[in-house]
Design a protein around this motif. Structure first.
Motif, short mmCIF file in Angstrom:
data_model
loop_
_atom_site.label_atom_id
_atom_site.label_comp_id
_atom_site.label_asym_id
_atom_site.label_seq_id
_atom_site.Cartn_x
_atom_site.Cartn_y
_atom_site.Cartn_z
N ASP A 202 0.83 -1.21 0.00
CA ASP A 202 0.00 0.00 0.00
C ASP A 202 0.86 1.26 0.00
OD1 ASP A 202 -2.33 -1.48 0.00
OD2 ASP A 202 -2.47 -1.51 2.19
N LYS A 203 1.99 1.18 0.69
CA LYS A 203 2.88 2.34 0.72
C LYS A 203 4.32 1.90 0.62
CE LYS A 203 3.75 6.69 3.10
NZ LYS A 203 3.37 7.59 4.21
N LEU A 204 5.05 2.52 -0.29
CA LEU A 204 6.47 2.26 -0.47
C LEU A 204 7.27 3.32 0.26
CD1 LEU A 204 6.29 1.54 -4.29
CD2 LEU A 204 7.00 -0.14 -2.59
N VAL A 205 8.33 2.89 0.94
CA VAL A 205 9.16 3.86 1.66
C VAL A 205 10.63 3.62 1.36
CG1 VAL A 205 7.52 4.20 3.55
CG2 VAL A 205 9.23 2.40 3.72
N SER A 206 11.40 4.67 1.51
CA SER A 206 12.84 4.59 1.29
C SER A 206 13.53 4.06 2.53
CB SER A 206 13.40 5.98 0.95
OG SER A 206 13.26 6.84 2.06
N ILE A 207 14.75 3.59 2.36
CA ILE A 207 15.52 3.09 3.50
C ILE A 207 15.78 4.21 4.49
CG2 ILE A 207 17.78 3.50 2.45
CD1 ILE A 207 16.81 0.39 4.49
N LYS A 208 15.87 5.43 3.99
CA LYS A 208 16.12 6.59 4.86
C LYS A 208 14.94 6.81 5.81
CE LYS A 208 17.41 11.48 4.70
NZ LYS A 208 17.68 12.64 3.82
N ILE A 209 13.72 6.65 5.29
CA ILE A 209 12.53 6.80 6.13
C ILE A 209 12.46 5.68 7.16
CG2 ILE A 209 10.01 6.77 6.14
CD1 ILE A 209 11.18 9.35 5.06
N LEU A 210 12.78 4.46 6.73
CA LEU A 210 12.75 3.32 7.65
C LEU A 210 13.77 3.46 8.77
CD1 LEU A 210 12.39 0.16 5.36
CD2 LEU A 210 10.72 1.03 6.98
N SER A 211 14.90 4.04 8.45
CA SER A 211 15.99 4.10 9.42
C SER A 211 15.70 5.05 10.57
CB SER A 211 17.30 4.50 8.74
OG SER A 211 17.21 5.81 8.22
N GLY A 212 15.00 6.16 10.28
CA GLY A 212 14.73 7.11 11.35
C GLY A 212 16.01 7.59 11.98
N ASP A 213 16.15 7.35 13.29
CA ASP A 213 17.37 7.76 14.01
C ASP A 213 18.40 6.64 14.07
OD1 ASP A 213 16.26 10.26 14.54
OD2 ASP A 213 15.29 9.55 16.38
N SER A 214 18.06 5.46 13.54
CA SER A 214 18.98 4.33 13.57
C SER A 214 19.97 4.41 12.41
CB SER A 214 18.21 3.00 13.50
OG SER A 214 17.27 2.90 14.54
N SER A 215 21.05 3.67 12.52
CA SER A 215 22.02 3.63 11.43
C SER A 215 21.46 2.79 10.28
CB SER A 215 23.35 3.04 11.90
OG SER A 215 23.23 1.64 12.10
N LEU A 216 21.91 3.08 9.08
CA LEU A 216 21.44 2.34 7.91
C LEU A 216 21.81 0.86 8.01
CD1 LEU A 216 22.19 4.81 4.96
CD2 LEU A 216 19.99 4.33 6.05
N GLU A 217 22.98 0.57 8.55
CA GLU A 217 23.42 -0.82 8.66
C GLU A 217 22.48 -1.62 9.56
OE1 GLU A 217 25.36 -4.31 8.04
OE2 GLU A 217 25.53 -2.43 6.93
N ILE A 218 22.03 -1.03 10.65
CA ILE A 218 21.10 -1.71 11.55
C ILE A 218 19.80 -2.04 10.81
CG2 ILE A 218 19.59 -1.38 13.55
CD1 ILE A 218 21.88 0.10 14.90
N ILE A 219 19.31 -1.09 10.02
CA ILE A 219 18.06 -1.31 9.29
C ILE A 219 18.25 -2.37 8.21
CG2 ILE A 219 16.27 -0.23 7.89
CD1 ILE A 219 16.36 0.57 10.86
N TYR A 220 19.36 -2.32 7.49
CA TYR A 220 19.62 -3.33 6.46
C TYR A 220 19.68 -4.73 7.08
CZ TYR A 220 20.54 -0.08 2.62
OH TYR A 220 20.41 0.86 1.63
#
Length: 283
Positions: A202-220
């Protein structure tokens, strides 16, 4: 009427032709407003919001590939005055943009130009235990050992003991699955499998939005643990489903392991063949 854009090679520009010289500008305006009401109501900004990207990306990748109408300043003002008087559209129309895209054609283009890939699959290994009581006991002992562990070395020893003990409670199928388990350090080594069938979220989001205040590596790593589907749009824009909100409790669940999605598909295929042979009386 809908006017031509400056690009004469714009194959997806939809023209609203007059039926005859007697056709009034009012009738043409009604047609354009009905088009807007029913389908042609996505602006470049709307699409940029949907894809969470820059307007420039939409202009480069979407504009010439999706059906649209082009309205100049004068005609937009005329359309708004017509709608104000005759209420053709269900809501008051504020036409601020030049381009108005077909919603249906945009989502058709989006589906056709999106590649969905998946690296991993989460498995509840508890489902493959021959002895649930022993499995539960081992899991509780592991949880206590992790609480008491003071160093990363002692944590590693506790996990190794847990994994060895767990294997002894598993069925042969469970042991096979368990042998393929992955850690987050394998993220760069596991290839993504292209999905033949998929639905866009329903909604696509970027990795930047998913990461919030966390590091990109943690989200990946978290996406890898969860078996998240990666959507690559027009070979350049990478997006994920919005519902992959990070909840680290899921990743710490000792019953859940991750295996390569490619292996998971092979196991599913083997299971289907096994059931088929049973039904046919071959086993």
């Amino acid at each position: 009427m809908a006017h031509k854009s400056k690009n004469k090679d714009d194959k997806n520009l939809v023209y609203i032709e007059k039926k005859s010289d007697d056709t009034s500008s009012l009738e043409v305006a009604f047609n354009v407003l009905r088009m807007y009401e029913s389908d042609f109501n996505l602006t470049i900004s709307d699409i940029a919001d949907i894809l969470q990207c820059e307007r420039q990306w939409v202009v480069k990748n979407v504009r010439d590939n999706v059906k649209h109408i082009f309205l100049n300043d004068i005609y937009r003002s005329f359309l708004m005055s017509v709608n104000k008087e005759y209420a053709i559209c269900s809501e008051m129309v504020y036409l601020k943009d030049y381009y108005y895209f077909s919603r249906k054609d945009f989502y058709k283009w989006l589906k056709e130009n999106t590649v969905a890939t998946k690296q991993t699959q989460r498995i509840d290994i508890n489902l493959y235990s021959k002895d649930l009581k022993a499995f539960d006991k081992i899991t509780k002992e592991f949880a206590e050992a992790m609480k008491e562990a003071k160093t990363s070395i002692s944590m590693g020893i506790a996990r190794m003991k847990y994994e060895d003990d767990i294997k002894n409670t598993l069925s042969d199928e469970g042991k096979d699955i368990y042998s393929h388990r992955l850690g987050v350090t394998n993220r760069g080594k596991v290839k993504g499998v292209k999905l033949k069938k998929f639905d866009l979220p329903d909604k696509l989001v970027s990795i930047k939005i998913l990461s919030g205040d966390s590091s990109l590596e943690i989200i990946y790593r978290e996406l890898f643990r969860r078996g998240a589907i990666k959507y690559t749009i027009a070979n350049s824009l990478v997006r994920y489903a919005e519902d992959y909100v990070v909840d680290y409790r899921l990743s710490e669940n000792p019953f859940l392991i991750i295996i390569p999605y490619e292996i998971y598909l092979k196991l599913v295929k083997q299971y289907v063949i096994f059931i088929y042979n049973i039904l046919k009386g071959r086993i």
